[in-house]
Design a protein around this motif. Structure first.
Motif, short mmCIF file in Angstrom:
data_model
loop_
_atom_site.label_atom_id
_atom_site.label_comp_id
_atom_site.label_asym_id
_atom_site.label_seq_id
_atom_site.Cartn_x
_atom_site.Cartn_y
_atom_site.Cartn_z
N GLY A 1 0.80 -1.21 0.00
CA GLY A 1 0.00 0.00 0.00
C GLY A 1 0.84 1.26 0.00
N CYS A 2 2.16 1.10 -0.10
CA CYS A 2 3.08 2.23 0.06
C CYS A 2 4.01 2.32 -1.15
N LEU A 3 4.27 3.55 -1.59
CA LEU A 3 5.16 3.77 -2.73
C LEU A 3 6.62 3.70 -2.31
N HIS A 4 6.85 3.68 -0.99
CA HIS A 4 8.21 3.89 -0.49
C HIS A 4 8.87 2.59 -0.06
N SER A 5 10.17 2.65 0.10
CA SER A 5 10.93 1.47 0.51
C SER A 5 11.00 1.39 2.04
N VAL A 6 11.41 0.22 2.53
CA VAL A 6 11.61 0.08 3.98
C VAL A 6 12.71 1.04 4.47
N PRO A 7 13.85 1.15 3.76
CA PRO A 7 14.86 2.13 4.22
C PRO A 7 14.35 3.58 4.24
N TRP A 8 13.47 3.92 3.31
CA TRP A 8 12.85 5.27 3.35
C TRP A 8 12.14 5.46 4.69
N PHE A 9 11.39 4.43 5.10
CA PHE A 9 10.62 4.51 6.34
C PHE A 9 11.53 4.55 7.57
N THR A 10 12.50 3.64 7.64
CA THR A 10 13.34 3.60 8.85
C THR A 10 14.20 4.86 8.96
N ALA A 11 14.62 5.43 7.83
CA ALA A 11 15.40 6.67 7.89
C ALA A 11 14.56 7.81 8.45
N ARG A 12 13.28 7.89 8.04
CA ARG A 12 12.43 8.96 8.55
C ARG A 12 12.07 8.75 10.02
N LEU A 13 11.66 7.53 10.36
CA LEU A 13 11.29 7.26 11.75
C LEU A 13 12.51 7.39 12.67
N GLY A 14 13.63 6.81 12.25
CA GLY A 14 14.85 6.87 13.07
C GLY A 14 15.39 8.28 13.17
N GLY A 15 15.31 9.02 12.07
CA GLY A 15 15.78 10.41 12.11
C GLY A 15 14.92 11.24 13.06
N ALA A 16 13.60 11.03 13.01
CA ALA A 16 12.70 11.77 13.91
C ALA A 16 12.97 11.39 15.37
N LEU A 17 13.20 10.11 15.63
CA LEU A 17 13.46 9.66 17.00
C LEU A 17 14.78 10.23 17.53
N THR A 18 15.78 10.28 16.67
CA THR A 18 17.07 10.83 17.10
C THR A 18 16.89 12.30 17.48
N GLU A 19 16.18 13.02 16.64
CA GLU A 19 15.97 14.46 16.89
C GLU A 19 15.13 14.67 18.15
N LEU A 20 14.02 13.94 18.26
CA LEU A 20 13.09 14.18 19.38
C LEU A 20 13.69 13.74 20.72
N THR A 21 14.44 12.63 20.74
CA THR A 21 14.97 12.17 22.03
C THR A 21 16.04 13.12 22.58
N VAL A 22 16.80 13.77 21.70
CA VAL A 22 17.81 14.70 22.23
C VAL A 22 17.29 16.13 22.37
N SER A 23 16.34 16.54 21.54
CA SER A 23 15.90 17.94 21.60
C SER A 23 14.80 18.15 22.64
#
Ligand code: ZN
Length: 263
Positions: free
Chosen positions: A47-69
């Motif tokens: 159901g998604c146009l995107h790859s698994v790495p696209w998803f993990t990069a966005r989720l992981g990037g957001a988590l990295t930013e939110l946990t430290v900021s």
């Protein structure tokens, strides 16, 4: 403070679907670990146009930013916000209600001068070592507790167990999943070392029985995470006939990630 990150793709011709980061904000004394294991869909319809790495990069990037900021925002809330942010990035183009919408296991740890917080969702692990050398594995064992018959086919898993009550949960498109995670807070004085790992690295203990979690941490400390992953690859090659199975996964090699921090 010493940190080490190793993330090794299971297959040379397939992108690594794990994500790992260490955040050390400039304020000093604190930091965070983020490790995700993207779930590989068994077929192309997600159901998604995107790859698994696209998803993990966005989720992981957001988590990295939110946990430290946002150090005062609990980890479960940070996960909820990160899932919402990631969903918003493709809600208009993709069907996020599909059971195989991109998803990942999650391990988070964050330390401050006073405490160590942790969060584990699905079958990645966090190892916590106390100053006396005692190692505790923080695990979300919902998937491991399901009977093998429940995991017989992908269709069965999707229909009854994946992100369903009584089954197991991954970080996909629904932010409320954060409330399902295993979470806790420890005094900083009770934690000497942390290691977050995906199940590809955890095979050293769980599949190949090379030792227990205490032995795992000792190997990473003395020889490094690369040595541990190399040993897993060696064992996998020796076992390529597939005499062992991996909880519904029959992959010979899986992406393997270790994030290690001596506080
Ligand atoms: Zn998408």
């Amino acid at each position: 403070m010493r940190t080490e990150l190793v993330s090794d793709p299971g297959l040379a011709d397939h992108p690594n679907e794990d994500f790992a980061s260490v955040g050390l904000p400039a304020s000093g004394q604190g930091g965070s670990l983020v490790v995700l294991d993207g779930v590989t869909p068994p077929r192309s319809e997600t159901g998604c146009l995107h790859s698994v790495p696209w998803f993990t990069a966005r989720l992981g990037g957001a988590l990295t930013e939110l946990t430290v900021s946002l150090p005062d925002v609990p980890l479960a809330e940070a996960l909820s916000r990160a899932v919402s942010r990631t969903s918003a990035a493709h809600a208009e183009t993709c069907d996020l209600s599909h059971p195989r919408t991109p998803q990942a296991t999650v391990v988070l740890a964050r330390w401050s001068p006073a405490s160590v917080e942790y969060l584990v969702l699905s079958d990645s692990a966090l190892l916590v070592e106390a100053p006396d050398g005692t190692v505790t594995a923080v695990l979300d064992d919902r998937l491991a507790r399901l009977p093998r018959s429940a995991l017989a086919t992908d269709a069965l898993v999707d229909a009854h167990y994946r992100n369903k009550e009584g089954g197991f949960f991954t970080a996909a498109a629904d932010p409320s999943v954060a409330a399902r995670a295993v979470t806790g807070v420890l005094p900083r004085s009770e934690v000497r070392t942390l290691a977050a790992l995906t199940d590809g690295a955890g095979r050293w203990v769980e599949t190949f029985r090379e030792g227990d979690w205490t032995d795992f941490l000792a190997l990473v400390r003395k020889q490094g995470a690369r040595a541990l992953v190399d040993r897993v690859r060696e064992l996998e090659r020796a076992d390529a006939a597939g005499s062992r199975t991996y909880l519904g996964r029959s992959k010979t090699h899986d992406d393997a990630t270790v994030a290690y921090a001596e506080l």
